[in-house]
Design a protein around this motif. Structure first.
Motif, short mmCIF file in Angstrom:
data_model
loop_
_atom_site.label_atom_id
_atom_site.label_comp_id
_atom_site.label_asym_id
_atom_site.label_seq_id
_atom_site.Cartn_x
_atom_site.Cartn_y
_atom_site.Cartn_z
N THR A 1 -7.88 -4.73 -2.17
CA THR A 1 -7.20 -3.55 -2.71
C THR A 1 -5.91 -3.30 -1.96
N LEU A 2 -5.92 -3.48 -0.64
CA LEU A 2 -4.68 -3.32 0.13
C LEU A 2 -3.62 -4.28 -0.38
N TYR A 3 -4.02 -5.52 -0.61
CA TYR A 3 -3.10 -6.52 -1.14
C TYR A 3 -2.53 -6.06 -2.48
N GLU A 4 -3.40 -5.64 -3.39
CA GLU A 4 -2.94 -5.26 -4.72
C GLU A 4 -2.02 -4.04 -4.69
N VAL A 5 -2.37 -3.03 -3.90
CA VAL A 5 -1.53 -1.84 -3.80
C VAL A 5 -0.17 -2.20 -3.20
N TYR A 6 -0.18 -3.02 -2.16
CA TYR A 6 1.09 -3.43 -1.54
C TYR A 6 1.94 -4.21 -2.54
N LYS A 7 1.32 -5.16 -3.24
CA LYS A 7 2.06 -5.98 -4.19
C LYS A 7 2.65 -5.14 -5.32
N LEU A 8 1.86 -4.25 -5.90
CA LEU A 8 2.36 -3.38 -6.97
C LEU A 8 3.48 -2.47 -6.47
N SER A 9 3.29 -1.92 -5.28
CA SER A 9 4.27 -0.98 -4.73
C SER A 9 5.60 -1.66 -4.41
N ILE A 10 5.53 -2.84 -3.81
CA ILE A 10 6.76 -3.53 -3.44
C ILE A 10 7.51 -4.01 -4.69
N SER A 11 6.76 -4.35 -5.73
CA SER A 11 7.43 -4.82 -6.95
C SER A 11 8.03 -3.68 -7.77
N GLN A 12 7.44 -2.48 -7.67
CA GLN A 12 7.92 -1.37 -8.47
C GLN A 12 8.74 -0.34 -7.68
N GLU A 13 8.60 -0.37 -6.37
CA GLU A 13 9.34 0.57 -5.51
C GLU A 13 10.13 -0.24 -4.49
N ASP A 14 9.60 -0.29 -3.26
CA ASP A 14 10.21 -1.11 -2.21
C ASP A 14 9.22 -1.27 -1.07
N ARG A 15 9.64 -2.00 -0.06
CA ARG A 15 8.75 -2.31 1.07
C ARG A 15 8.32 -1.06 1.83
N THR A 16 9.21 -0.12 1.99
CA THR A 16 8.88 1.11 2.71
C THR A 16 7.75 1.86 2.01
N VAL A 17 7.86 2.01 0.70
CA VAL A 17 6.82 2.69 -0.07
C VAL A 17 5.51 1.91 0.02
N ALA A 18 5.58 0.59 -0.10
CA ALA A 18 4.38 -0.24 0.00
C ALA A 18 3.68 -0.03 1.34
N GLU A 19 4.44 -0.04 2.41
CA GLU A 19 3.85 0.14 3.74
C GLU A 19 3.26 1.54 3.92
N LEU A 20 3.94 2.56 3.41
CA LEU A 20 3.42 3.93 3.50
C LEU A 20 2.09 4.05 2.76
N ARG A 21 2.03 3.50 1.57
CA ARG A 21 0.80 3.59 0.78
C ARG A 21 -0.36 2.86 1.45
N VAL A 22 -0.12 1.65 1.89
CA VAL A 22 -1.19 0.88 2.52
C VAL A 22 -1.63 1.53 3.82
N ASN A 23 -0.69 2.03 4.59
CA ASN A 23 -1.06 2.71 5.84
C ASN A 23 -1.85 3.98 5.59
N SER A 24 -1.56 4.70 4.51
CA SER A 24 -2.34 5.91 4.21
C SER A 24 -3.77 5.54 3.84
N ILE A 25 -3.95 4.43 3.14
CA ILE A 25 -5.30 3.97 2.80
C ILE A 25 -6.04 3.59 4.09
N ARG A 26 -5.38 2.84 4.96
CA ARG A 26 -6.01 2.43 6.22
C ARG A 26 -6.47 3.61 7.06
N LYS A 27 -5.72 4.70 7.02
CA LYS A 27 -6.06 5.87 7.84
C LYS A 27 -7.29 6.61 7.32
N GLU A 28 -7.47 6.64 6.01
CA GLU A 28 -8.54 7.45 5.43
C GLU A 28 -9.78 6.68 5.00
#
Length: 122
Positions: free
Chosen positions: A39-66
């Protein structure tokens, strides 16, 4: 409960605060919140393709924290291969579903593939 990519994508992209609140209540009501490393892979991949690397990293890091992240191990990989072969679903979905089965927890998803997989596991 295992939370899948569809759950996170809806939380991150929904324009409806009410819908996001309903999704968050599922998380709040779970005793243990898990997510697959897939799921981390998929969220990162979708985020980086539709937004950018910063958004992808923020989203994945928020998942890791919770959430407790569960890595794919040989048992999960083998079960996922059996599921994917039997019901003809994509690899990532099969890996996430096999993770839920190994943990013996429900999967928070509206993925139609999961309905079919639950049928064969009964």
């Amino acid at each position: 409960m295992l939370f899948d990519t569809r759950y996170f994508w809806a939380v991150f992209t929904s324009k409806s605060p009410e819908f996001v609140n309903r999704l968050r209540s599922i998380f709040d009501g779970s005793k243990n919140a898990f997510a697959s490393s897939i799921t981390l892979y998929e969220v990162y991949k979708l985020s980086i393709s539709q937004e950018d690397r910063t958004v992808a990293e923020l989203r994945v890091n928020s998942i890791r924290k919770e959430f407790t992240i569960i890595n794919v191990d040989p048992e999960i990989a083998e079960e996922a291969a059996r599921v994917s072969n039997r019901v003809k679903i994509p690899m990532a979905g099969a890996l996430i579903m096999a993770t839920a089965r190994k943990l013996r927890v429900p999967c928070a998803t509206d993925d139609p593939h999961f309905t079919e997989v639950k049928r064969i596991w009964v």
